[in-house]
Design a protein around this motif. Structure first.
Motif, mmCIF file in Angstrom:
data_model
loop_
_atom_site.group_PDB
_atom_site.id
_atom_site.type_symbol
_atom_site.label_atom_id
_atom_site.label_comp_id
_atom_site.label_asym_id
_atom_site.label_seq_id
_atom_site.Cartn_x
_atom_site.Cartn_y
_atom_site.Cartn_z
ATOM 1 N N ASP A 136 11.119 0.905 -3.404
ATOM 2 C CA ASP A 136 9.934 0.073 -2.443
ATOM 3 C C ASP A 136 8.843 -0.262 -2.790
ATOM 4 O O ASP A 136 8.357 0.288 -3.849
ATOM 5 C CB ASP A 136 10.204 0.740 -1.003
ATOM 6 N N VAL A 137 8.411 -1.522 -2.562
ATOM 7 C CA VAL A 137 6.924 -1.696 -3.182
ATOM 8 C C VAL A 137 6.131 -2.331 -1.933
ATOM 9 O O VAL A 137 6.604 -2.578 -0.818
ATOM 10 C CB VAL A 137 6.940 -2.930 -4.219
ATOM 11 N N ALA A 138 4.885 -2.126 -2.148
ATOM 12 C CA ALA A 138 3.987 -2.624 -0.841
ATOM 13 C C ALA A 138 3.614 -3.925 -1.443
ATOM 14 O O ALA A 138 3.032 -4.313 -2.784
ATOM 15 C CB ALA A 138 2.521 -1.571 -0.976
ATOM 16 N N VAL A 139 3.565 -4.791 -0.616
ATOM 17 C CA VAL A 139 3.179 -6.320 -0.960
ATOM 18 C C VAL A 139 1.757 -6.642 0.029
ATOM 19 O O VAL A 139 1.982 -6.913 1.201
ATOM 20 C CB VAL A 139 4.293 -7.377 -0.617
ATOM 21 N N PHE A 140 0.664 -6.793 -0.754
ATOM 22 C CA PHE A 140 -0.511 -7.113 0.175
ATOM 23 C C PHE A 140 -0.711 -8.619 0.353
ATOM 24 O O PHE A 140 -0.278 -9.352 -0.399
ATOM 25 C CB PHE A 140 -1.741 -6.463 -0.479
ATOM 26 N N ARG A 141 -1.191 -8.981 1.561
ATOM 27 C CA ARG A 141 -1.323 -10.516 1.809
ATOM 28 C C ARG A 141 -2.158 -11.071 0.773
ATOM 29 O O ARG A 141 -2.979 -10.282 0.388
ATOM 30 C CB ARG A 141 -1.725 -10.392 3.137
ATOM 31 N N GLU A 142 -2.053 -12.057 0.583
ATOM 32 C CA GLU A 142 -2.918 -13.184 -0.297
ATOM 33 C C GLU A 142 -4.427 -12.996 0.231
ATOM 34 O O GLU A 142 -4.685 -12.919 1.447
ATOM 35 C CB GLU A 142 -2.548 -14.460 -0.141
ATOM 36 N N GLY A 143 -5.258 -12.623 -0.739
ATOM 37 C CA GLY A 143 -6.749 -12.523 -0.266
ATOM 38 C C GLY A 143 -7.265 -11.077 -0.286
ATOM 39 O O GLY A 143 -8.415 -10.651 0.208
ATOM 40 N N SER A 144 -6.255 -10.012 -0.008
ATOM 41 C CA SER A 144 -6.497 -8.888 0.483
ATOM 42 C C SER A 144 -7.332 -8.182 -0.674
ATOM 43 O O SER A 144 -7.117 -8.179 -2.045
ATOM 44 C CB SER A 144 -5.115 -7.843 0.404
ATOM 45 N N GLN A 145 -8.402 -7.166 -0.441
ATOM 46 C CA GLN A 145 -9.231 -6.440 -1.306
ATOM 47 C C GLN A 145 -8.545 -5.178 -1.830
ATOM 48 O O GLN A 145 -8.888 -4.611 -2.728
ATOM 49 C CB GLN A 145 -10.525 -6.192 -0.757
ATOM 50 N N TYR A 146 -7.340 -4.917 -1.263
ATOM 51 C CA TYR A 146 -6.696 -3.640 -1.456
ATOM 52 C C TYR A 146 -5.486 -4.044 -2.493
ATOM 53 O O TYR A 146 -4.735 -4.907 -2.403
ATOM 54 C CB TYR A 146 -6.130 -3.115 -0.249
ATOM 55 N N VAL A 147 -5.268 -2.869 -3.527
ATOM 56 C CA VAL A 147 -3.979 -2.995 -4.362
ATOM 57 C C VAL A 147 -3.117 -1.805 -4.023
ATOM 58 O O VAL A 147 -1.945 -1.741 -4.843
ATOM 59 C CB VAL A 147 -4.376 -3.181 -5.727
ATOM 60 N N SER A 148 -3.594 -0.918 -3.183
ATOM 61 C CA SER A 148 -2.724 0.326 -3.152
ATOM 62 C C SER A 148 -2.836 0.870 -1.569
ATOM 63 O O SER A 148 -3.871 0.704 -1.122
ATOM 64 C CB SER A 148 -3.220 1.553 -4.093
#
Length: 343
Positions: A136-148
């Motif tokens: 499984d992967v985490a997909v952050f919304r466009e423009g999010s400041q987070y990557v984890s």
């Protein structure tokens, strides 16, 4: 499913040489209508059906095939799947078409095949395609400041469609706000970016790859954090038991190691008799020294309580291993956890 089906259709004298195989099946099917491949209508499901169609074309290029899209009640319903009877809502219309002769081959994601519903009488799993990536992967919304997910602050809203993911996310980060989001992967990604209700979604990496969106995967979650569901990354091909020729054709696509792993996982799932709201994870692999390994986990929906088992056996004994892991989980309290979850 009460048992893990194997191909029981009568054995045909299928040649072993590729050119002869092509001619054999081409002659067998040349006087009949195209083989109809039934699939859900979501972009991911149709991609899977096209993959199966392409694989069949490699084996027998002279055999015509046709993809039949079937919109299921699970695809149309945007509420809680439990109100439709669980994951079986993705299968029953396709099963009906198969049994009635509207299609010849049914294409299913094995993770969507419930463990507490008997297989339709007169059908069998003729092939399991080689397993794809189960992460499984985490997909952050466009423009999010987070990557984890480790970096997001407490209370951050995370979306997922699976109770299994929610339970494991909250076990890993009990301070997150994890909520349900329904719809196919394309629509969920669109909602993530436009509605901004969630900071990130947790999705299957193989699913993103199948719809050409793997670049959206921001963080790959280790299996120690996110154990996959039973059947993750596996496409199952179902046909009627009476169609011996089709069963033998599909058998050529079967991946023996994947069949072994699926047998172990689904035997465990069947023994647990979980319902659609039961967060159950299970993953079988072959170890470097050739042993069959099976992880099994059962959680409460919020991840606060769980039962875990990891056992090994010989690769010729997948059903025995699955039954043993199921019994171990039940001995560790899995029955109480499952029965305590509304459905």
């Amino acid at each position: 499913m009460s048992e893990v089906a194997t191909t029981t259709a009568a054995k045909l004298a299928v040649p072993s040489q590729p050119a002869t195989v092509t001619a054999y099946f081409g002659q067998m099917f040349n006087d009949r209508p195209p083989l109809k491949i039934g699939s859900r209508t979501s972009p991911m499901a149709m991609s899977q059906a096209r993959q199966v169609q392409a694989m069949l074309a490699e084996v027998t290029p002279d055999t015509p095939t046709e993809i039949v899209g079937i919109e299921t009640s699970g695809d149309k319903w945007m509420g809680d799947l439990a109100q439709l009877g669980g994951k079986g809502a993705f299968l029953k219309e396709i099963d009906r078409h198969l049994i009635m002769g509207g299609i010849d081959i049914a294409v299913h994601c094995m993770k969507d095949v419930p463990g507490d519903v008997p297989m339709p009488e007169g059908t069998l799993w003729a092939a399991y395609l080689a397993r794809e990536d189960v992460h499984d992967v985490a997909v952050f919304r466009e423009g999010s400041q987070y990557v984890s997910l480790e970096d997001v602050p407490p209370g951050t809203p995370i979306g997922t469609s699976a109770v299994r993911r929610k339970a494991q996310l909250l076990k890993y980060r009990p301070d997150l706000h994890v909520d349900r989001i329904r719809g196919n992967v394309n629509s969920r990604l669109a909602r993530l970016d436009t509605e901004k209700q969630f900071e990130a979604l947790v999705l299957a990496r193989s699913g993103l790859r199948r719809i050409g969106m793997e670049h959206r995967a921001t963080e790959v979650l280790p299996l120690e954090i996110m154990c996959p569901p039973v059947g993750a990354g596996v496409i199952g091909l179902q046909c009627r038991t009476g169609d011996s020729a089709i069963a033998e054709l599909l058998r050529l696509l079967d991946h023996p190691e994947t069949r072994t792993h699926i047998t172990a996982e689904r035997t465990m799932l069947s023994g647990l008799q979980g319902h659609c709201n039961s967060p159950i994870a299970g993953h079988a692999t072959t170890t470097p020294d050739g042993q069959l390994s099976l992880h099994g986990m059962v959680f409460t929906r919020e991840g606060g309580k769980f039962a875990y088992a990891h056992e090994w056996d010989a690769p010729e004994r997948p059903a025995e291993l699955g039954a043993f892991v199921s019994a171990t989980l039940l001995r560790k309290g899995a029955r109480g956890i499952i029965d305590g979850i509304p459905h």
